[in-house]
Design a protein around this motif. Structure first.
Motif, short mmCIF file in Angstrom:
data_model
loop_
_atom_site.label_atom_id
_atom_site.label_comp_id
_atom_site.label_asym_id
_atom_site.label_seq_id
_atom_site.Cartn_x
_atom_site.Cartn_y
_atom_site.Cartn_z
N PRO A 20 0.80 -1.24 -0.02
CA PRO A 20 -0.13 -0.22 -0.02
C PRO A 20 0.94 1.22 0.11
N GLY A 21 0.69 2.00 -0.87
CA GLY A 21 1.25 3.33 -1.12
C GLY A 21 2.53 3.20 -2.17
N ILE A 22 2.86 2.35 -2.49
CA ILE A 22 3.92 2.24 -3.57
C ILE A 22 3.35 2.66 -4.79
N ARG A 23 2.23 1.67 -5.40
CA ARG A 23 1.90 1.82 -6.61
C ARG A 23 1.14 3.34 -7.00
N GLU A 24 0.65 3.80 -5.66
CA GLU A 24 -0.11 5.10 -5.74
C GLU A 24 1.12 6.31 -6.09
N ALA A 25 2.15 5.98 -5.18
CA ALA A 25 3.49 6.97 -5.50
C ALA A 25 3.91 6.94 -7.00
N LEU A 26 4.00 5.75 -7.49
CA LEU A 26 4.18 5.73 -8.78
C LEU A 26 3.32 6.46 -9.90
N ARG A 27 1.99 6.35 -9.41
CA ARG A 27 1.30 7.22 -10.48
C ARG A 27 1.41 8.60 -10.28
N GLU A 28 2.03 9.22 -9.12
CA GLU A 28 2.00 10.51 -9.20
C GLU A 28 3.48 11.15 -9.29
N VAL A 29 4.35 10.15 -9.49
CA VAL A 29 5.89 10.79 -9.85
C VAL A 29 5.76 11.70 -10.95
N ARG A 30 6.79 12.85 -11.13
CA ARG A 30 6.89 13.81 -12.07
C ARG A 30 7.87 13.42 -12.87
N CYS A 31 8.57 12.19 -12.82
CA CYS A 31 9.67 11.79 -13.64
C CYS A 31 9.09 10.66 -14.55
N PRO A 32 10.04 10.38 -15.64
CA PRO A 32 9.57 9.08 -16.35
C PRO A 32 9.92 7.64 -15.53
N VAL A 33 8.68 6.81 -15.69
CA VAL A 33 8.77 5.54 -15.22
C VAL A 33 9.05 4.51 -16.46
N VAL A 34 10.17 3.95 -16.59
CA VAL A 34 10.68 3.07 -17.58
C VAL A 34 10.50 1.46 -17.23
N ALA A 35 10.06 0.74 -17.83
CA ALA A 35 10.05 -0.57 -17.67
C ALA A 35 10.69 -1.34 -18.47
N VAL A 36 11.70 -2.31 -18.32
CA VAL A 36 12.41 -3.08 -19.10
C VAL A 36 11.68 -4.55 -19.23
N THR A 37 11.54 -5.09 -20.19
CA THR A 37 10.88 -6.34 -20.44
C THR A 37 11.34 -7.50 -19.69
N PRO A 38 10.69 -8.04 -18.91
CA PRO A 38 11.22 -9.46 -18.25
C PRO A 38 11.12 -10.43 -19.03
N THR A 39 10.66 -10.48 -20.37
CA THR A 39 10.53 -11.64 -21.33
C THR A 39 10.91 -11.47 -22.75
N VAL A 40 11.71 -12.29 -23.34
CA VAL A 40 11.71 -11.98 -24.56
C VAL A 40 11.57 -13.57 -25.33
N GLY A 47 -4.40 -14.00 -16.33
CA GLY A 47 -5.17 -13.79 -17.43
C GLY A 47 -4.39 -13.02 -18.52
N VAL A 48 -3.06 -13.04 -18.45
CA VAL A 48 -2.23 -12.35 -19.60
C VAL A 48 -1.46 -13.32 -20.20
N ALA A 49 -1.04 -13.39 -21.44
CA ALA A 49 0.07 -14.08 -21.93
C ALA A 49 1.34 -13.84 -21.58
N ALA A 50 2.13 -14.89 -21.63
CA ALA A 50 3.54 -14.75 -21.13
C ALA A 50 4.42 -13.99 -22.14
N THR A 51 4.18 -12.75 -22.43
CA THR A 51 4.81 -12.28 -23.43
C THR A 51 5.14 -10.65 -23.00
N ALA A 52 6.02 -10.16 -23.88
CA ALA A 52 6.34 -8.53 -23.62
C ALA A 52 4.90 -7.77 -23.40
N THR A 53 4.04 -8.00 -24.21
CA THR A 53 2.66 -7.26 -24.25
C THR A 53 1.84 -7.63 -22.89
N GLY A 54 2.15 -8.92 -22.48
CA GLY A 54 1.30 -9.18 -21.37
C GLY A 54 1.75 -8.68 -20.21
#
Length: 339
Positions: free
Chosen positions: A215-235, A260-267
């Motif tokens: 609780p509080g971490i996802r909410e904080a990420l939604r409010e940060v003013r900097c870029p949030v960059v995700a690196v794919t965990p799957t190839v 309920g999502v595929a084990a892909t980068a899109t998922g």
């Protein structure tokens, strides 16, 4: 100096943190490291009488130069005499701790029993291993990733991954104790001061999910003013040659399918679309770029796979370049909150 916060855990993330840390150190010689890592604690466990924090330990060992690069976990040059003796004495051992690895767990357990918080325990271990960057547990309260499998048995994540070789199909994943968890000291302050947040290439359900569920971490990420960059965990389009990597891929697939999502980068992108501005996609999966853009994030395509225990320096440079790339933050017109 760019303040960078990395979030995640596990072997994949540690390979990125190592290269990212080196890139940042090269630009700030002699200064305190601008890197803070917020690490998953959802697969922590008691084993053989000691408290083990697998993702924290993997991070510490990687950045401290102690990691067994071929295995991806534990320390290099390890011996296993303690575990061998335990088996000789009639104990069933399915979770192995090496002899030098035990020193970390013995110290952690001793300090925890003295009432020292996990964040301070981790700081002491990081200092002892010579780390310049800051490593924080996501939370100090116990959180356990629990899997309800289709055979009706409920397992911890480590039982599923290590004891059962990620073989059972998973019906449901929950994070026991998550409602009582709070961000560890320093986590929210680090996010507030960040110029860049990086979601590491971690299992999106077992290693990243428990952090975002505090609780509080996802909410904080939604409010940060900097870029949030995700690196794919799957190839998806590169075959696995290492048995350990194949097992971790099986685990990732089982857990993502339970969401309920595929084990892909899109998922994987679908699971974090509300907190992600830029998604880094491996070149081999470039055909998924449009599907990911349709979810909301911008997409960068570059090689991401690790060699020799670390990802390419070009990946770290691409991630760091997002700070100055001028990409608009999603939701910036709505009070800075991502939607």
């Amino acid at each position: 100096m760019v303040n960078v916060v990395g979030i995640g855990g596990g072997i994949g993330a540690s390979r990125l943190w190592l290269t990212l840390n080196e890139a940042l150190d090269a630009g700030t010689p002699g200064l305190p490291s601008p890197l803070t890592l917020v690490v998953n604690t959802g697969d922590d466990l008691w084993a053989h009488g000691v408290r083990v924090c697998p993702d924290l330990d993997t991070t510490l060992y990687a950045l401290g130069g102690r990691q067994d690069v071929e295995r991806g976990w534990g320390t290099k040059g390890e011996t296993w005499r303690c575990m061998e003796t335990m088996r000789e004495l009639g104990n069933e051992v399915w979770f192995n701790l090496g002899d030098t690895d035990l020193a970390t767990h013995l110290l952690r357990t001793s300090w925890l029993r003295e009432g020292v918080g996990l964040a301070e325990v981790t700081r002491r271990l990081a200092a002892g291993m010579g780390l310049r960057c800051r490593v924080l547990p996501a939370t100090e309260q116990p959180v356990g990733t629990q899997l309800l499998c289709t055979d009706g048995e409920r397992r911890s994540y480590q039982e599923f991954l290590v004891r059962d070789a990620a073989a059972p199909r998973v019906h449901e994943v929950t994070y026991a104790g998550i409602s009582a968890a709070r961000p560890a000291p320093g986590v929210l302050d680090a996010l507030d001061a960040a110029d860049l947040v990086v979601l590491g290439p971690s299992n999106p359900v077992a290693s990243l999910g428990p952090v975002l569920a505090v609780p509080g971490i996802r909410e904080a990420l939604r409010e940060v003013r900097c870029p949030v960059v995700a690196v794919t965990p799957t190839v998806s389009r590169v075959p696995f040659e290492d048995p350990g990597e194949a097992r971790r891929a099986d685990s990732r697939q089982r857990l993502m399918e339970s969401r309920g999502v595929a084990a892909t980068a899109t998922g994987a992108a679908e699971l974090i679309r509300d907190v992600c501005d830029v998604y880094v996609l491996d070149s081999a999966d470039a055909q998924e770029a449009e599907a990911i853009r349709a979810l909301g994030p911008e997409v960068l395509v570059t090689p991401t796979l690790a060699r020799g225990g670390r990802v390419p320096r070009s990946l770290a440079d691409a991630v760091l370049d997002t700070v100055n790339a001028g990409r608009p933050l999603r939701g910036a017109a709505i009070g800075g909150v991502r939607r």
